[in-house]
Design a protein around this motif. Structure first.
Motif, short mmCIF file in Angstrom:
data_model
loop_
_atom_site.label_atom_id
_atom_site.label_comp_id
_atom_site.label_asym_id
_atom_site.label_seq_id
_atom_site.Cartn_x
_atom_site.Cartn_y
_atom_site.Cartn_z
N TYR A 124 39.01 39.39 34.62
CA TYR A 124 37.66 39.89 34.86
C TYR A 124 37.34 39.73 36.34
CZ TYR A 124 37.24 39.70 29.80
OH TYR A 124 37.44 39.89 28.46
N ASN A 125 37.00 40.83 37.00
CA ASN A 125 36.75 40.80 38.44
C ASN A 125 35.27 40.82 38.74
OD1 ASN A 125 39.51 40.91 39.20
ND2 ASN A 125 39.54 43.10 38.69
N ILE A 126 34.90 39.95 39.67
CA ILE A 126 33.55 39.98 40.21
C ILE A 126 33.65 40.78 41.50
CG2 ILE A 126 31.65 38.59 41.08
CD1 ILE A 126 32.78 36.27 39.40
N MET A 127 32.97 41.91 41.56
CA MET A 127 33.15 42.79 42.72
C MET A 127 31.83 43.36 43.20
SD MET A 127 34.63 46.28 40.91
CE MET A 127 36.04 45.44 40.19
N SER A 128 31.88 43.86 44.43
CA SER A 128 30.73 44.57 45.01
C SER A 128 31.00 46.07 44.90
CB SER A 128 30.54 44.18 46.47
OG SER A 128 30.27 42.81 46.60
N VAL A 129 29.99 46.82 44.50
CA VAL A 129 30.13 48.27 44.33
C VAL A 129 29.13 48.97 45.25
CG1 VAL A 129 30.05 50.20 42.71
CG2 VAL A 129 30.84 47.94 41.93
N ASP A 130 29.62 49.86 46.11
CA ASP A 130 28.75 50.58 47.04
C ASP A 130 27.76 51.47 46.29
OD1 ASP A 130 30.05 49.47 49.17
OD2 ASP A 130 31.47 51.14 49.40
N GLY A 131 26.51 51.42 46.72
CA GLY A 131 25.48 52.26 46.14
C GLY A 131 25.09 51.87 44.72
N PHE A 132 25.42 50.63 44.28
CA PHE A 132 25.12 50.19 42.91
C PHE A 132 23.72 49.60 42.82
CE2 PHE A 132 24.94 46.70 39.84
CZ PHE A 132 25.27 47.37 38.67
N PHE A 147 29.31 42.34 37.72
CA PHE A 147 30.27 41.94 36.69
C PHE A 147 30.16 42.91 35.52
CE2 PHE A 147 31.58 39.74 32.84
CZ PHE A 147 32.78 39.17 33.24
N ALA A 148 31.32 43.19 34.88
CA ALA A 148 31.34 44.06 33.69
C ALA A 148 32.52 43.70 32.82
CB ALA A 148 31.42 45.53 34.10
N LEU A 149 32.37 43.94 31.52
CA LEU A 149 33.48 43.79 30.57
C LEU A 149 34.28 45.09 30.54
CD1 LEU A 149 31.55 42.03 27.66
CD2 LEU A 149 33.01 40.94 29.36
N GLU A 150 35.20 45.20 29.56
CA GLU A 150 36.02 46.41 29.46
C GLU A 150 35.19 47.67 29.23
OE1 GLU A 150 36.35 43.56 27.89
OE2 GLU A 150 38.36 43.24 27.08
N CYS A 151 33.98 47.50 28.70
CA CYS A 151 33.10 48.63 28.42
C CYS A 151 32.55 49.24 29.70
CB CYS A 151 31.95 48.22 27.51
SG CYS A 151 30.96 46.86 28.20
N ASP A 152 32.69 48.52 30.83
CA ASP A 152 32.24 48.96 32.15
C ASP A 152 30.72 49.08 32.25
OD1 ASP A 152 33.10 49.39 34.74
OD2 ASP A 152 32.88 51.56 34.56
N HIS A 153 30.00 48.35 31.40
CA HIS A 153 28.54 48.24 31.57
C HIS A 153 28.31 47.17 32.62
CE1 HIS A 153 28.21 49.85 27.22
NE2 HIS A 153 27.95 50.83 28.08
N ARG A 154 28.06 47.63 33.85
CA ARG A 154 28.05 46.73 35.00
C ARG A 154 26.62 46.33 35.36
NH1 ARG A 154 31.89 45.09 38.23
NH2 ARG A 154 33.33 46.49 37.14
#
Length: 510
Positions: A124-132, A147-154
Motif C-alpha cells: 500500500y503506497n502513500i503518495m501525492s497526486v497532482d491536482g487531487f 491513501f487508497a485500497l485496491e478499489c482506488d477510492h483515494r
C-alpha cells in the motif's frame, strides 16, 4: 456452642492437610479471595470438575495465526485475505470452507476482499497526486499525502487515518472496517491498518481482534475478573450440557467462575436455577407474595385490605361490606362472636383461606432459604476483611510464639477454606429451594447440614484469641482438612446426581 475440639465422624483427626483438589493462594477478586486450585496427584477429574486451559494474550494470538495459516494453505489466498474472511465468518472454519467452495467470488465480495487476490503481500503506497482534492475535507494543496485500497477510492492520508482511528478507538470496531468511499465494501485489512494508524491505536486494534476471537469461539471465554487479560478454553462443555453440569473453572489470576454463564463460582447450583433465583430475589415477586400473606380481599368488591387492629370484624371502606377476617364469611352470620370466630369452616370462606395459607406457606419457605443464602452471601462479602485479619493474626502469632512464617500458614489455609465453603453453602440453598422433596433431596440436605456444622466449628476455632491459636495448630489443620473434605463430598454427590438425572425440580428448566 460446639466444642471446637470435638471429633468429626469418620475422619482421621491425626491427618495433615489432605486437599485432593484444592489449595489456596492469593487473589484480588471478589468471592474467591485467596483461592488457588491445586492439581490433584491423579489426573482423573472429580465429578464436579471440568477440564480447562488458561490462555494468555500470546496464546490467543498464536491460535489466531495457526488458524489463519491453516485456512490460507487450503484456499491458496493471502493471510491478510484469510483473516478478513475469518472475521466475516466469526472464525468458523467449517462454515467458511463450505460456502467458499460453493461460490468463491461471491464470498470474497461479501467479505470485502478484492477478487484478484494472488497470495502476494500487497504494497500500500502513500503518495501525492497532482491536482487531487480530498472528498472528505476538500483539501487540494500541493503535495497532499493520499491513501487508497485496491478499489482506488483515494482520500487524503490524514482523513483516512482519522476515519480508521475513530472506528477502532471510538467504536471498538475490528471486524468490519470498510473503505470510506461511498458504497464501497472493500475491507481495510490488518496490513493497511498497521500502515495507517499510530502504534497505540494498532495495539488497541490487536486487542479488539483478540476479543472477537474469544467471543466468537464457543469453547473460549474471557475471565470476568477486573483487569484480567486471560481467557479460558473448555472444550467439553456446550450450552446443551448446562442442565447436567456446573462447569466451574479457575483463571491464572485466581478467580473461580462458571464457564457456562460467566458468574462467580455457584457450585452446586446449575446455571438455569441460578438465573431464576437471582431474578426471584431481585424482582418484586416476593412483594406480591407478602401482600397475599398479609392482606385479604373484600369478598364483595375484591378490594385489597390490610388488617390494622385486633378486631376480626372488618368493614370494607370501599363498599362497606362487613365480614370476618378469619373466615372471610359475612359478619352477619357470626352473631355475637366478635373475637372468636366459630364458623371457621363455613363454605363461603374455604377458598379464600386456602389461598391465604398457600401464600403464607410459600413466603415462609422462600424466606427460609433466602435468609440462609443471604447469611452466607454476607459472609462472602467480608472475605477481604477476613483475609486481612488472617494476615494480621499470622504476624501476631509469629511474634508471640516464635513460629516462622511457614509454620503459621495453616491460618491462611483455614481462612481460604472457610471462604470457599461459605460460597458453596450459599448456593446450596438456592439449589435446594427448587428441588422436589424426596429421598435424594434428604440426602443432599444431610450433606449440606454436615458441611454447615463443620464450617461453623472451624469458624469458631479460627476466632480463638492469638495466645490459644499456637497450641491449636494441629486441631485447626485437621478440622480445615475435614471441612474441605465435606465440601468435596457434597459437590461430588450433587454432580453425580446431575449426570445421572437423579434430581427433580419444582420448576421447568428452561
Amino acid at each position: 456452642m460446639s466444642d471446637a475440639s470435638d471429633d468429626f465422624d469418620d475422619y482421621d483427626q491425626g491427618s495433615e492437610f489432605d486437599f485432593d483438589d484444592e489449595s489456596f493462594g492469593g487473589s484480588d477478586y471478589g468471592d474467591n479471595e485467596g483461592f488457588e486450585e491445586v492439581k490433584p496427584e491423579s489426573t482423573k477429574l472429580k465429578a464436579y470438575e471440568v477440564e480447562h486451559e488458561v490462555l494468555s494474550t500470546a496464546d490467543i494470538q498464536q491460535r489466531q495465526d495457526s488458524q489463519i495459516g491453516q485456512v490460507a494453505g487450503i484456499l491458496g489466498l493471502s493471510r491478510e485475505s484469510v483473516m478478513v474472511l475469518l472475521l466475516y465468518f466469526k472464525w468458523n472454519n467449517d462454515r467458511l470452507l463450505e460456502q467458499y467452495t460453493e461460490d468463491p467470488e461471491g464470498i470474497l465480495k461479501k467479505a470485502g476482499i478484492s477478487p484478484d487476490d494472488d497470495n502476494n503481500k500487497k504494497e500500500y503506497n502513500i503518495m501525492s497526486v497532482d491536482g487531487f482534492m480530498c472528498d472528505i475535507c476538500c483539501e487540494d494543496r500541493q503535495g497532499l499525502k493520499t491513501f487508497a485500497l485496491e478499489c482506488d477510492h483515494r482520500f487524503c492520508f490524514d482523513c483516512y487515518k482519522q476515519y480508521v482511528t475513530q472506528k477502532i478507538v471510538d467504536e471498538g470496531e475490528s471486524r468490519n472496517i470498510q473503505c470510506p468511499g461511498g458504497s464501497c465494501s472493500l475491507a481495510v485489512n490488518n496490513e493497511a491498518i498497521k500502515l495507517i494508524v499510530e502504534d497505540r491505536v494498532y495495539k488497541r486494534y490487536l486487542t479488539l481482534l483478540n476479543r472477537t476471537f474469544v467471543q466468537d469461539h464457543e469453547h473460549l471465554r474471557w475471565c470476568p475478573a477486573p483487569n484480567c487479560e486471560y481467557a479460558i478454553r473448555c472444550d467439553d462443555v456446550s450450552a446443551k450440557d448446562l442442565k447436567t453440569v456446573v462447569p466451574t473453572v479457575q483463571c491464572a489470576c485466581g478467580h473461580r467462575f462458571c464457564f457456562g454463564c460467566g458468574l462467580s463460582d455457584h457450585q452446586p447450583c446449575i446455571c438455569v436455577l441460578v438465573k431464576k433465583w437471582i431474578k426471584k430475589c431481585e424482582d418484586d415477586s416476593e412483594t406480591a407474595n407478602w401482600i397475599s400473606a398479609n392482606t385479604k380481599e373484600c369478598p364483595k368488591c375484591m378490594a385489597t385490605i390490610e388488617k390494622n387492629g385486633g378486631c376480626n370484624h372488618m368493614t370494607c371502606r370501599k363498599c362497606k361490606y362487613e365480614f370476618c377476617w378469619i373466615c372471610i364469611g359475612s359478619w352477619a352470620e357470626h352473631g355475637t362472636s366478635w373475637y372468636n370466630c366459630s364458623r371457621y369452616d363455613e363454605k363461603s370462606g374455604v377458598e379464600a383461606r386456602d389461598n391465604q395459607a398457600k401464600s403464607r406457606a410459600s413466603l415462609e419457605r422462600y424466606l427460609h432459604y433466602y435468609n440462609r443464602y443471604a447469611n452466607h452471601e454476607q459472609s462472602a462479602k467480608l472475605d477481604k476483611d477476613l483475609y486481612l485479619r488472617t494476615e494480621k493474626k499470622m504476624t501476631q502469632l509469629q511474634s508471640t510464639s516464635g513460629m516462622s512464617w511457614i509454620e503459621v500458614q495453616y491460618l491462611a489455609q483455614a481462612s481460604a477454606v472457610l471462604q470457599q465453603c461459605r460460597q458453596t453453602l450459599k448456593w446450596t440453598y438456592a439449589f435446594a429451594f427448587y428441588l422436589e422433596q424426596n429421598n435424594q433431596t434428604h440426602l443432599f440436605e444431610d450433606n449440606q447440614k454436615d458441611l454447615e456444622m463443620a464450617v461453623e466449628q472451624l469458624s469458631e476455632l479460627f476466632e480463638k484469641p492469638i495466645q490459644e491459636l499456637a497450641g491449636l495448630k494441629v486441631t485447626v489443620m485437621d478440622k480445615t482438612a475435614y471441612v474441605n473434605n465435606r465440601r468435596q463430598i457434597l459437590l461430588e454427590d450433587t454432580a453425580k446426581g446431575l449426570h445421572e438425572g437423579r434430581w427433580r425440580y419444582q420448576v421447568e428448566l428452561r
